[in-house]
Design a protein around this motif. Structure first.
Motif, PDB file in Angstrom:
ATOM      1  N   VAL A  24      -5.376  14.460  14.918  1.00 28.63           N
ATOM      2  CA  VAL A  24      -5.641  15.577  13.997  1.00 28.63           C
ATOM      3  C   VAL A  24      -7.051  15.461  13.427  1.00 28.63           C
ATOM      4  N   MET A  25      -7.456  14.264  13.035  1.00 30.02           N
ATOM      5  CA  MET A  25      -8.804  14.099  12.488  1.00 30.02           C
ATOM      6  C   MET A  25      -9.862  14.437  13.531  1.00 30.02           C
ATOM      7  N   GLU A  26      -9.638  14.053  14.757  1.00 33.00           N
ATOM      8  CA  GLU A  26     -10.623  14.323  15.800  1.00 33.00           C
ATOM      9  C   GLU A  26     -10.785  15.808  16.075  1.00 33.00           C
ATOM     10  N   ARG A  27      -9.728  16.587  15.883  1.00 32.98           N
ATOM     11  CA  ARG A  27      -9.846  18.043  16.098  1.00 32.98           C
ATOM     12  C   ARG A  27     -10.727  18.691  15.039  1.00 32.98           C
ATOM     13  N   GLY A  28     -10.765  18.138  13.843  1.00 27.68           N
ATOM     14  CA  GLY A  28     -11.670  18.618  12.806  1.00 27.68           C
ATOM     15  C   GLY A  28     -11.323  19.973  12.224  1.00 27.68           C
ATOM     16  N   GLU A  29     -10.070  20.360  12.277  1.00 26.46           N
ATOM     17  CA  GLU A  29      -9.669  21.673  11.763  1.00 26.46           C
ATOM     18  C   GLU A  29      -9.171  21.622  10.321  1.00 26.46           C
ATOM     19  N   HIS A  30      -9.032  20.436   9.768  1.00 30.05           N
ATOM     20  CA  HIS A  30      -8.444  20.278   8.439  1.00 30.05           C
ATOM     21  C   HIS A  30      -9.491  20.519   7.345  1.00 30.05           C
ATOM     22  N   LEU A  31      -9.000  20.810   6.148  1.00 28.34           N
ATOM     23  CA  LEU A  31      -9.838  20.896   4.952  1.00 28.34           C
ATOM     24  C   LEU A  31      -9.369  19.805   3.997  1.00 28.34           C
ATOM     25  N   GLY A  32     -10.246  18.890   3.649  1.00 21.62           N
ATOM     26  CA  GLY A  32      -9.872  17.854   2.705  1.00 21.62           C
ATOM     27  C   GLY A  32      -9.518  16.543   3.372  1.00 21.62           C
ATOM     28  N   LYS A  33      -8.739  15.741   2.654  1.00 22.01           N
ATOM     29  CA  LYS A  33      -8.478  14.346   3.023  1.00 22.01           C
ATOM     30  C   LYS A  33      -7.182  14.190   3.810  1.00 22.01           C
ATOM     31  N   LEU A  34      -7.247  13.363   4.831  1.00 21.07           N
ATOM     32  CA  LEU A  34      -6.061  12.944   5.571  1.00 21.07           C
ATOM     33  C   LEU A  34      -5.666  11.554   5.056  1.00 21.07           C
ATOM     34  N   ILE A  35      -4.365  11.372   4.826  1.00 14.75           N
ATOM     35  CA  ILE A  35      -3.881  10.133   4.211  1.00 14.75           C
ATOM     36  C   ILE A  35      -2.732   9.549   5.018  1.00 14.75           C
ATOM     37  N   LEU A  36      -2.781   8.240   5.217  1.00 16.28           N
ATOM     38  CA  LEU A  36      -1.684   7.506   5.842  1.00 16.28           C
ATOM     39  C   LEU A  36      -0.818   6.899   4.747  1.00 16.28           C
ATOM     40  N   VAL A  37       0.495   7.012   4.916  1.00 20.39           N
ATOM     41  CA  VAL A  37       1.441   6.464   3.931  1.00 20.39           C
ATOM     42  C   VAL A  37       2.350   5.455   4.651  1.00 20.39           C
ATOM     43  N   PRO A  38       2.218   4.166   4.333  1.00 24.32           N
ATOM     44  CA  PRO A  38       3.086   3.176   4.983  1.00 24.32           C
ATOM     45  C   PRO A  38       4.571   3.372   4.604  1.00 24.32           C
ATOM     46  N   LEU A  72       0.833  -1.201   0.000  1.00 24.23           N
ATOM     47  CA  LEU A  72       0.000   0.000   0.000  1.00 24.23           C
ATOM     48  C   LEU A  72       0.869   1.253   0.000  1.00 24.23           C
ATOM     49  N   THR A  73       0.532   2.182  -0.876  1.00 26.95           N
ATOM     50  CA  THR A  73       1.230   3.465  -0.940  1.00 26.95           C
ATOM     51  C   THR A  73       0.384   4.591  -0.357  1.00 26.95           C
ATOM     52  N   SER A  74      -0.891   4.317  -0.121  1.00 25.68           N
ATOM     53  CA  SER A  74      -1.744   5.312   0.529  1.00 25.68           C
ATOM     54  C   SER A  74      -2.973   4.629   1.119  1.00 25.68           C
ATOM     55  N   ILE A  75      -3.400   5.180   2.251  1.00 24.58           N
ATOM     56  CA  ILE A  75      -4.580   4.682   2.956  1.00 24.58           C
ATOM     57  C   ILE A  75      -5.408   5.907   3.337  1.00 24.58           C
ATOM     58  N   GLY A  76      -6.559   6.056   2.742  1.00 26.92           N
ATOM     59  CA  GLY A  76      -7.415   7.185   3.069  1.00 26.92           C
ATOM     60  C   GLY A  76      -8.010   7.040   4.455  1.00 26.92           C
ATOM     61  N   LEU A 120     -14.307  -9.576   9.371  1.00 25.14           N
ATOM     62  CA  LEU A 120     -14.391  -8.479  10.327  1.00 25.14           C
ATOM     63  C   LEU A 120     -13.008  -8.078  10.826  1.00 25.14           C
ATOM     64  N   GLY A 121     -12.798  -6.761  10.897  1.00 26.68           N
ATOM     65  CA  GLY A 121     -11.589  -6.255  11.530  1.00 26.68           C
ATOM     66  C   GLY A 121     -10.314  -6.449  10.743  1.00 26.68           C
ATOM     67  N   GLN A 122     -10.411  -6.702   9.441  1.00 26.01           N
ATOM     68  CA  GLN A 122      -9.218  -6.871   8.606  1.00 26.01           C
ATOM     69  C   GLN A 122      -9.091  -5.688   7.645  1.00 26.01           C
ATOM     70  N   GLY A 123      -8.971  -4.493   8.233  1.00 24.77           N
ATOM     71  CA  GLY A 123      -8.941  -3.265   7.455  1.00 24.77           C
ATOM     72  C   GLY A 123      -7.601  -2.992   6.808  1.00 24.77           C
ATOM     73  N   THR A 124      -7.466  -1.787   6.293  1.00 27.15           N
ATOM     74  CA  THR A 124      -6.342  -1.445   5.412  1.00 27.15           C
ATOM     75  C   THR A 124      -5.185  -0.730   6.098  1.00 27.15           C
ATOM     76  N   TYR A 125      -5.223  -0.550   7.404  1.00 29.76           N
ATOM     77  CA  TYR A 125      -4.106   0.103   8.091  1.00 29.76           C
ATOM     78  C   TYR A 125      -2.926  -0.867   8.172  1.00 29.76           C
ATOM     79  N   GLN A 126      -2.377  -1.216   7.015  1.00 29.61           N
ATOM     80  CA  GLN A 126      -1.292  -2.177   6.907  1.00 29.61           C
ATOM     81  C   GLN A 126      -0.335  -1.734   5.798  1.00 29.61           C
ATOM     82  N   SER A 127       0.911  -2.139   5.909  1.00 36.78           N
ATOM     83  CA  SER A 127       1.869  -1.807   4.846  1.00 36.78           C
ATOM     84  C   SER A 127       1.668  -2.703   3.627  1.00 36.78           C
ATOM     85  N   HIS A 128       1.220  -3.942   3.846  1.00 44.67           N
ATOM     86  CA  HIS A 128       0.972  -4.887   2.761  1.00 44.67           C
ATOM     87  C   HIS A 128      -0.407  -5.512   2.968  1.00 44.67           C
TER      88      HIS A 128
END
Length: 341
Positions: free
Chosen positions: A327-341, A34-38, A105-113
């Motif tokens: 950061v997401m919980e604060r809700g101050e951002h505009l647009g998408k937050l992305i995780l990069v493994p 994975l190169t990006s995780i929304g 269940l519970g096998q989401g995308t917060y993974q490097s592979h």
């Protein structure tokens, strides 16, 4: 490989990183680096124990979106009977909407592979950056699926889009303008109006601040008093929902795709006079509808040609997932937050 795991329901401290061996694909499967995780609010809810239907009980791996590069293929993948089903090492792909659910269940995308069936991947155009591959479906398919696939908005449609600073709302503004409608966003924070106006991806015709009791009157003036044909709403509760019902045009539709508000009493009697309706929208409806491949292609093609553009608020290393959730919980951002493994 490594992954982020929710060890128990609660705060960001319940998110931990676990390292392990890189998995091997089985027959008909691929391994995607994975190169990006929304990131999505659903993952905050899952961590807090508010989304157990998808997450199950801890420990679980959150994450609904992902995309990246195929690093390994299992037996029968590179020589599948149909050319469109074949996958090879090095191809850039986006996981389908139902890819995480297909793993259980519970096998989401917060993974490097990520190991998944090859037919749960969609080939990505070369014009789309690696960091965007895993962040497109939730914003654009949530908007397009509801407003076009379900509602079939027409040129001239008047559309109200609450929570205007969210990635889904910004995507909705682009979809509405592409199909010839009027896009009016709302926000609770006056300071976000200028920021949204300066954001090229936010294609609202107007932004209305909803912190005053009569904000709905200002919004209705923007429609020459006719009201809105469509309201696309993730808040859907209490006084705000009452005001939205007032804003509907005759035969209008209020689509609810989230529950960010606090439940309260709502007066639905104006719906009768307006012959209007309130409907619910879940993105999962499109996943096995028979229309999902055309939906995927529409979004990928419009991103590739620049018609749709995703505003990236911030990227984080997957190893910094606790910071990203804060950061997401604060809700101050505009647009998408992305995780990069």
């Amino acid at each position: 490989m490594y992954r982020a795991v929710v060890k128990g329901f609660g705060g960001i401290d319940q998110l931990v990183i676990e390292d392990g061996p890189t998995p091997a694909p089985g027959p008909g499967e691929v391994v995607v680096r994975l190169t990006s995780i929304g990131m999505n609010h659903a993952e905050l809810m899952a961590r807090r124990g508010e989304y157990r239907l998808v997450s199950g009980n801890p420990p679980f791996i959150p994450g609904l979106e992902g995309g990246g590069i195929i690093e390994a293929v299992g037996e029968g993948v590179s020589d599948a009977p149909r050319a469109e089903q074949q996958r090879t090492v090095g191809q850039r792909v986006v996981l389908t909407l139902d890819a995480p659910a297909s793993r259980g269940l519970g096998q989401g995308t917060y993974q490097s592979h990520y190991v998944v069936a090859a037919d749960k991947t969609v080939l990505a155009p070369a014009a789309i950056a690696d960091e965007l591959l895993g962040a497109l479906w939730l914003p654009f398919l949530t908007a397009w699926g509801c407003l076009v696939w379900k509602q079939n908005i027409q040129p001239g449609a008047r559309v109200l889009i609450p929570a205007a600073s969210s990635s889904v709302a910004i995507a909705a503004s682009q979809v509405v303008k592409y199909y010839g409608g009027l896009a009016v966003g709302t926000t609770t924070r006056p300071e976000k109006v200028e920021r949204l106006a300066a954001l090229p991806e936010a294609r609202f015709d107007h932004i209305v601040v909803t912190h005053t009791p009569n904000w709905w009157r200002e919004a209705k003036k923007l429609t020459a008093g006719k009201g809105f044909d469509v309201i696309f709403d993730p808040v859907a509760a209490g006084a705000f929902l009452n005001q939205e019902i007032r804003l509907l045009a005759p035969h209008g539709t209020l689509w609810i795709y989230g529950l960010l508000g606090t439940p309260d009493t709502v007066d639905v009697t104006p719906l009768i006079r307006k012959m209007a309706s309130i409907r619910g929208w879940l993105l999962n409806e499109i996943a096995a509808s028979g229309s999902e491949q055309s939906a995927y292609r529409h979004v990928l093609d419009r991103i590739a040609d620049g018609t749709y553009t995703l505003p990236v608020a911030q990227t984080f290393s997957l190893r910094d997932v606790q910071t990203a959730h804060a950061v997401m919980e604060r809700g101050e951002h505009l647009g998408k937050l992305i995780l990069v493994p």
